[in-house]
Design a protein around this motif. Structure first.
Motif, PDB file in Angstrom:
ATOM      1  N   ASN A  47      -7.583  -1.613  42.588  1.00 15.39           N
ATOM      2  CA  ASN A  47      -6.273  -2.247  42.540  1.00 15.39           C
ATOM      3  C   ASN A  47      -6.368  -3.737  42.230  1.00 15.39           C
ATOM      4  N   LEU A  48      -5.485  -4.204  41.353  1.00 10.73           N
ATOM      5  CA  LEU A  48      -5.420  -5.629  41.003  1.00 10.73           C
ATOM      6  C   LEU A  48      -4.061  -6.191  41.367  1.00 10.73           C
ATOM      7  N   THR A  49      -4.054  -7.193  42.246  1.00  9.42           N
ATOM      8  CA  THR A  49      -2.803  -7.890  42.568  1.00  9.42           C
ATOM      9  C   THR A  49      -2.514  -8.940  41.490  1.00  9.42           C
ATOM     10  N   GLN A  50      -1.301  -9.450  41.493  1.00  9.73           N
ATOM     11  CA  GLN A  50      -0.958 -10.527  40.566  1.00  9.73           C
ATOM     12  C   GLN A  50      -1.835 -11.752  40.810  1.00  9.73           C
TER      13      GLN A  50
ATOM     14  N   TYR B 286      -9.569  -6.025  49.979  1.00  8.51           N
ATOM     15  CA  TYR B 286      -9.129  -6.770  48.799  1.00  8.51           C
ATOM     16  C   TYR B 286      -8.744  -5.909  47.587  1.00  8.51           C
ATOM     17  N   PHE B 287      -9.534  -4.888  47.251  1.00  9.49           N
ATOM     18  CA  PHE B 287      -9.488  -4.321  45.898  1.00  9.49           C
ATOM     19  C   PHE B 287      -9.175  -2.833  45.834  1.00  9.49           C
ATOM     20  N   LEU B 288      -8.742  -2.245  46.940  1.00  8.77           N
ATOM     21  CA  LEU B 288      -8.342  -0.846  46.944  1.00  8.77           C
ATOM     22  C   LEU B 288      -6.928  -0.729  47.485  1.00  8.77           C
TER      23      LEU B 288
ATOM     24  N   TYR C 135      -9.071  -0.265  36.647  1.00  7.70           N
ATOM     25  CA  TYR C 135      -8.192  -0.740  37.718  1.00  7.70           C
ATOM     26  C   TYR C 135      -6.740  -0.403  37.394  1.00  7.70           C
ATOM     27  N   LEU C 136      -5.958  -0.251  38.443  1.00  6.23           N
ATOM     28  CA  LEU C 136      -4.518  -0.075  38.317  1.00  6.23           C
ATOM     29  C   LEU C 136      -3.854  -1.341  38.852  1.00  6.23           C
TER      30      LEU C 136
END
Length: 459
Positions: free
Chosen positions: A390-393, A376-378, A249-250
């Motif tokens: 993708n990872l949000t805070q 949610y995750f891209l 993940y980024l």
């Protein structure tokens, strides 16, 4: 000698008509491994995020159904009518009080108690069919063998008067017999379901956190499972179903560069492995019919074969070869000479299905991964990168909370817990996670050694 009966069952399942050279690629009869749709209208687009799935899942957990006639506004009126009031002015005030509690500024139900999750309706139209399947899938994989979170949905005595009134008078739920809730989907990734159950049981003890994050955590575990299955199904007999594939993940706020692990082993890799996902699902379906088993992956079929004597093994290999001959003949494909070797036969079965199957349903089938990912995750990184994991805070903090639970752990162990949950981070992302946790005063730094840095519990 072949297993004619097994072949006949598969022909019936595909509605094969040799005279018309027709047949249908039906799936999820004997090997339901994923809840995806090939029909566009029934595939959820998640415009309401994971709300519809969450409501249906909670009803499965509580053995409830929601009446088709359920109407929130009518319920508000009826609740107000059930209360003795001095006059109509007081009743009008009570109705507004109930409405303010039950409906948020966007017109959606305000979920201020876990029990209210039961009343979240499915999406309109045919998408509701897809949402129901996903809810059943999540229930079968993560909750059907555990009843440890059910208490969170029950009423509590310490609730205020309005909350008690709403919870006791809100109408629309119907009891469902346990016999009506039957498991459909086979769980192939126990390493995910075990840690998921552990995390959901943990957050059920923290009501506020549960209310705020239950839907998001559900969506993550669903995404985690389906991306892992996508990759493993493409590896066929080489797949290891005991541990996660490394998918990187980024972080939402960091920049991308071409040599990052998140580019090489991120969403682009998932998409590449999932190009023939529908074909792989059909291969599994066919082999389960031909071996007269249910819910087996290709790797498990190989294990089954390894336990057979040579005579039985040859019989099954001949059955696969005969099925390929029948399939090719039915769909007017050129016949080929095939050796009695499992991998060669599976490869030819794959090629045969690929020649027959249109690209459109294959694309639609994989979109079930992309739709939830985009919700949610891209994140699109533009140019040659396209969508990336993708990872949000917010997601980092949710995952950190369930990884640590009650007691602090070392920073290195936190990364190991992330990886158990399918989150792999490279050497550039980890310092940024540490910086975020440090700003939130969650890191106890005893020395410069990574092992001596502890991350404090969030809950």
């Amino acid at each position: 000698m072949i297993y004619d009966g097994n072949i006949e069952n598969l022909k019936k399942a595909m509605s094969m008509n040799p005279e018309k050279h027709s047949g249908i690629h039906n799936i999820n009869n004997v090997a339901p491994l994923l809840p995806f749709e090939t029909r566009e209208p029934e595939r959820p687009k998640f415009k309401r995020k994971f709300l519809g799935v969450t409501g249906e899942l909670v009803r499965l957990l509580n053995k409830k159904g929601l009446s088709k006639e359920f109407d929130l506004e009518k319920n508000i009126d009826e609740i107000a009518l059930k209360v003795k009031c001095k006059d109509e002015e007081n009743r009008k005030y009570l109705k507004e009080l109930i409405r303010d509690n039950l409906i948020d500024k966007d017109g959606n139900m305000n979920i201020f108690h876990p029990n209210l999750l039961n009343y979240i309706q499915l999406s309109d139209g045919k998408e509701s069919n897809g949402e129901k399947k996903i809810a059943q899938f999540i229930y079968d994989l993560f909750f059907s063998n555990s009843n440890k979170i059910e208490d969170v949905f029950k009423d509590e005595e310490k609730n205020d008067v309005i909350t008690k009134l709403i919870l006791h008078k809100l109408d629309g739920l119907e009891n469902i017999d346990n016999k009506e809730i039957k498991n459909k989907y086979y769980n192939k990734l126990n390493f995910i379901s075990e840690v998921a159950r552990e995390d959901f049981e943990f957050i059920s003890k923290h009501k506020d956190f549960f209310l705020k994050n239950f839907q998001t955590l559900l969506s993550y575990y669903y995404f985690y499972y389906i991306t892992q299955m996508c990759v493993k199904l493409n590896k066929k007999d080489k797949a290891d179903f005991s541990k996660p594939e490394e998918l990187y993940y980024l972080l939402d706020w960091e920049k991308c560069s071409k040599n990052r692990r998140s580019v090489i082993k991120g969403y682009k890799y998932v998409k590449s492995e999932g190009r023939n996902l529908l074909v792989n699902i059909n291969i599994v379906e066919h082999l389960n019919y031909l071996f007269n088993v249910e819910g087996y992956t290709v790797a498990e079929i190989v294990e089954l074969m390894n336990d057979l004597n040579d005579e039985e093994k040859t019989k099954y290999l001949k059955t696969i070869r005969e099925w390929i001959r029948i399939y090719k003949d039915n769909f007017l494909q050129e016949p080929v000479e095939l050796e009695l070797e499992f991998n060669s036969l599976v490869e030819e079965l794959e090629n045969s299905i690929l020649r027959k199957m249109d690209q459109a349903p294959m694309t639609r089938y994989f979109k079930s991964i992309e739709e939830i990912g985009k919700a949610y995750f891209l994140k699109s990184r533009g140019g040659a990168y396209g969508y990336m994991l993708n990872l949000t805070q917010e997601m980092i903090l949710i995952l950190t909370a369930v990884c640590i639970k009650e007691n602090k752990i070392t920073l290195n162990n936190l990364y190991k817990e992330y990886e158990k949950r399918g989150i792999f981070l490279d050497i550039y992302s980890k310092p940024l996670v540490e910086e975020l946790l440090g700003k939130l005063n969650l890191i106890e730094k005893k020395s410069d050694s990574g092992d001596a840095q502890y991350v404090k519990a969030i809950l």
